[in-house]
Write a protein that holds these residues in place. Sequence first.
Motif, PDB file in Angstrom:
ATOM      1  N   ARG A 176      16.328  -4.614  17.580  1.00  0.00           N
ATOM      2  CA  ARG A 176      17.433  -4.299  16.680  1.00  0.00           C
ATOM      3  C   ARG A 176      16.912  -3.555  15.459  1.00  0.00           C
ATOM      4  NH1 ARG A 176      22.137  -8.392  14.374  1.00  0.00           N
ATOM      5  NH2 ARG A 176      23.437  -6.760  13.459  1.00  0.00           N
ATOM      6  N   LYS A 177      17.511  -2.418  15.200  1.00  0.00           N
ATOM      7  CA  LYS A 177      17.160  -1.646  14.015  1.00  0.00           C
ATOM      8  C   LYS A 177      18.029  -2.103  12.853  1.00  0.00           C
ATOM      9  CE  LYS A 177      15.855   2.434  16.702  1.00  0.00           C
ATOM     10  NZ  LYS A 177      16.133   3.857  16.989  1.00  0.00           N
ATOM     11  N   ALA A 178      17.456  -2.124  11.682  1.00  0.00           N
ATOM     12  CA  ALA A 178      18.198  -2.530  10.486  1.00  0.00           C
ATOM     13  C   ALA A 178      17.813  -1.595   9.338  1.00  0.00           C
ATOM     14  CB  ALA A 178      17.892  -3.978  10.135  1.00  0.00           C
ATOM     15  N   LYS A 179      18.092  -0.323   9.531  1.00  0.00           N
ATOM     16  CA  LYS A 179      17.608   0.712   8.614  1.00  0.00           C
ATOM     17  C   LYS A 179      18.199   0.594   7.213  1.00  0.00           C
ATOM     18  CE  LYS A 179      16.691   4.118  12.235  1.00  0.00           C
ATOM     19  NZ  LYS A 179      17.013   5.470  12.757  1.00  0.00           N
ATOM     20  N   GLN A 180      19.326  -0.115   7.082  1.00  0.00           N
ATOM     21  CA  GLN A 180      19.946  -0.200   5.764  1.00  0.00           C
ATOM     22  C   GLN A 180      19.218  -1.170   4.836  1.00  0.00           C
ATOM     23  OE1 GLN A 180      21.018  -1.435   8.640  1.00  0.00           O
ATOM     24  NE2 GLN A 180      22.712  -2.870   8.411  1.00  0.00           N
ATOM     25  N   PHE A 181      18.205  -1.897   5.365  1.00  0.00           N
ATOM     26  CA  PHE A 181      17.468  -2.862   4.569  1.00  0.00           C
ATOM     27  C   PHE A 181      16.061  -2.337   4.244  1.00  0.00           C
ATOM     28  CE2 PHE A 181      20.549  -5.443   6.958  1.00  0.00           C
ATOM     29  CZ  PHE A 181      21.136  -6.150   5.919  1.00  0.00           C
ATOM     30  N   SER A 182      15.413  -3.014   3.339  1.00  0.00           N
ATOM     31  CA  SER A 182      14.040  -2.654   2.968  1.00  0.00           C
ATOM     32  C   SER A 182      13.110  -2.932   4.143  1.00  0.00           C
ATOM     33  CB  SER A 182      13.596  -3.480   1.766  1.00  0.00           C
ATOM     34  OG  SER A 182      13.448  -4.846   2.138  1.00  0.00           O
ATOM     35  N   PRO A 183      11.915  -2.324   4.139  1.00  0.00           N
ATOM     36  CA  PRO A 183      10.961  -2.574   5.229  1.00  0.00           C
ATOM     37  C   PRO A 183      10.641  -4.053   5.417  1.00  0.00           C
ATOM     38  CG  PRO A 183      10.289  -0.658   3.984  1.00  0.00           C
ATOM     39  CD  PRO A 183      11.450  -1.245   3.244  1.00  0.00           C
ATOM     40  N   ALA A 201      11.445  -6.121   8.837  1.00  0.00           N
ATOM     41  CA  ALA A 201      10.410  -6.827   9.593  1.00  0.00           C
ATOM     42  C   ALA A 201      10.816  -8.273   9.856  1.00  0.00           C
ATOM     43  CB  ALA A 201       9.079  -6.779   8.842  1.00  0.00           C
ATOM     44  N   SER A 202      11.417  -8.915   8.849  1.00  0.00           N
ATOM     45  CA  SER A 202      11.851 -10.294   9.019  1.00  0.00           C
ATOM     46  C   SER A 202      12.979 -10.401  10.040  1.00  0.00           C
ATOM     47  CB  SER A 202      12.295 -10.869   7.671  1.00  0.00           C
ATOM     48  OG  SER A 202      12.635 -12.234   7.784  1.00  0.00           O
ATOM     49  N   LEU A 203      13.925  -9.461   9.989  1.00  0.00           N
ATOM     50  CA  LEU A 203      15.010  -9.452  10.967  1.00  0.00           C
ATOM     51  C   LEU A 203      14.483  -9.198  12.376  1.00  0.00           C
ATOM     52  CD1 LEU A 203      17.761  -7.520   8.971  1.00  0.00           C
ATOM     53  CD2 LEU A 203      17.848  -9.919   9.679  1.00  0.00           C
ATOM     54  N   ALA A 204      13.455  -8.353  12.501  1.00  0.00           N
ATOM     55  CA  ALA A 204      12.851  -8.102  13.811  1.00  0.00           C
ATOM     56  C   ALA A 204      12.227  -9.377  14.371  1.00  0.00           C
ATOM     57  CB  ALA A 204      11.803  -7.000  13.707  1.00  0.00           C
ATOM     58  N   GLU A 205      11.619 -10.175  13.503  1.00  0.00           N
ATOM     59  CA  GLU A 205      11.056 -11.451  13.945  1.00  0.00           C
ATOM     60  C   GLU A 205      12.150 -12.397  14.409  1.00  0.00           C
ATOM     61  OE1 GLU A 205       8.674 -13.069  10.847  1.00  0.00           O
ATOM     62  OE2 GLU A 205       7.130 -11.511  10.965  1.00  0.00           O
TER      63      GLU A 205
END
Length: 507
Positions: free
Chosen positions: A381-388, A392-396
């Motif tokens: 899942r990409k979450a480009k609207q958030f900071s890096p 990274a936390s959402l990817a985890e």
Amino acid sequence: MPRKELLPLQQVTLNGLIFDWSYQFLSPEKITAFAAKRLPANFNEQRAALMQGTFKNISENRKVTHVLSRSSHSPFRNGDDSRFVQMVRRLRSGNWLGATGKPITDIVNIGVGGSDLGPLMTSFALKEFASDVQQHQVNTHFVSSMDGGQLYAVLPIVNPETTVFIIASKSFGTLDTFANVDTAKIWALEHFTGQNKLSPDQAEHGWLEHHLIGVSASPQKMTDYGIPPAHQLTFDQSVGGRFSMWSTIGLAIATSCGVEVFRRLQQGAAEMDRHFAEAPLTENIPLLMALCGVYNREEREINNLAVLPYDGRFRHLPSYLQQLDMESNGKQCTASGEAIDTPTGPIIWGGFGPNGQHAFFQHLHQGYDAFCADFIVVLHRKAKQFSPAVQASLAEQQELSVANCLAHRHLMTYGSESEQARNHYPGNNPNNLLALVHLTPESFGAIIAAYEHKVFTQGLIWQLNSFDQPGVELGKKVAEGTLAAIHNKNGHFDASTDSIIGLTRDI
């Protein structure tokens, strides 16, 4: 006993959608032999008729044309001059003004069944993909329940002067829908005649001219209600309600996500249509879904299918599939009206997988009843609207969800011989996995179309008419009589029903 041997890999991939049926305990050879036994001799002709929009809904004497709504010839797929597209862009740009000259900020879709479940599910799932450049904020809400509970929650957070109501009803006469419409009208007119000091006639005119859109297969009823022709959207009677999200009934999807997202959704469904029409049996996702389901229902005598999405954007999928499948194939008579005394469509149930783990999964792992399951998961899942760092936390978190999905699916299949509860995890529950590399409007459309074609195929196998709902219609007629009895304070049914009707007199 839990299974000890490892099952061979059985997967089909289509445009980022991976259908894994490895855990069905069926080989390609066995499913091919089963298809030869159970698919009707004229299956290819019937399938082609569905694709061409000529398949016949016998009981209602109509063609079945929902597939054409998303074909390359659909008015939604090409050009910007359709009324549908113009309405959406006018609403999302802030150029639609209410009766007092204020831009519309909220849209309330009032519908039930197919006029609610598909648009609600898809708007929720694809909201993050909204592609229109939108300087003006528009929020879309959904109201369906006849008891007014949803309307009770929505009305306090919207403004009558800046709200448009979509009346989405194939017949434009559904009692549930118009119970909500009538209440919304009273609420709006009270505001216009009170705060805005309009006369009753001015308020009524403003409501009809500026705050209503009708979407129906019955244009005359929309006109009779007073909706201006420019604010009417129609679709064919040949599009079944539970198959209608691809038609103008999808207006709320487009107002939520934009025209381009709606078109991408249709494109993904159209790609699945081509796949269903052309792919050979052991590489055909809807056909495999259908045949595995029939095998489990008939040969293994399993009467239910749990739908377990492991991505929050699919949260409304189980409810949507309940109507799609159970209203289509939950029948005990053939398309020609002959009684059936063998199993047909299964019970469809389920829920959001990560939450279900803390609720009903205990029963799935150690309970008595056999079940089948469809797991749905998104791998990235990409979450480009958030900071890096947040990305990274959402990817985890996404990885955590994937891991739990795979773990529970494995345990339901293979079981366990743990010392703490030896042989109490029996496993052997057949299941599918539908995995998306990424969720996109195209892949979402493909999954929904795959389920539609699964239901169609199973209906052919069981010789059902998957495109009518006589039980629903009879229930509506009985409810009309019961409502009349409540209004008349006069019950003549049975002791229990009459007793409750009598209690309505004492309020």
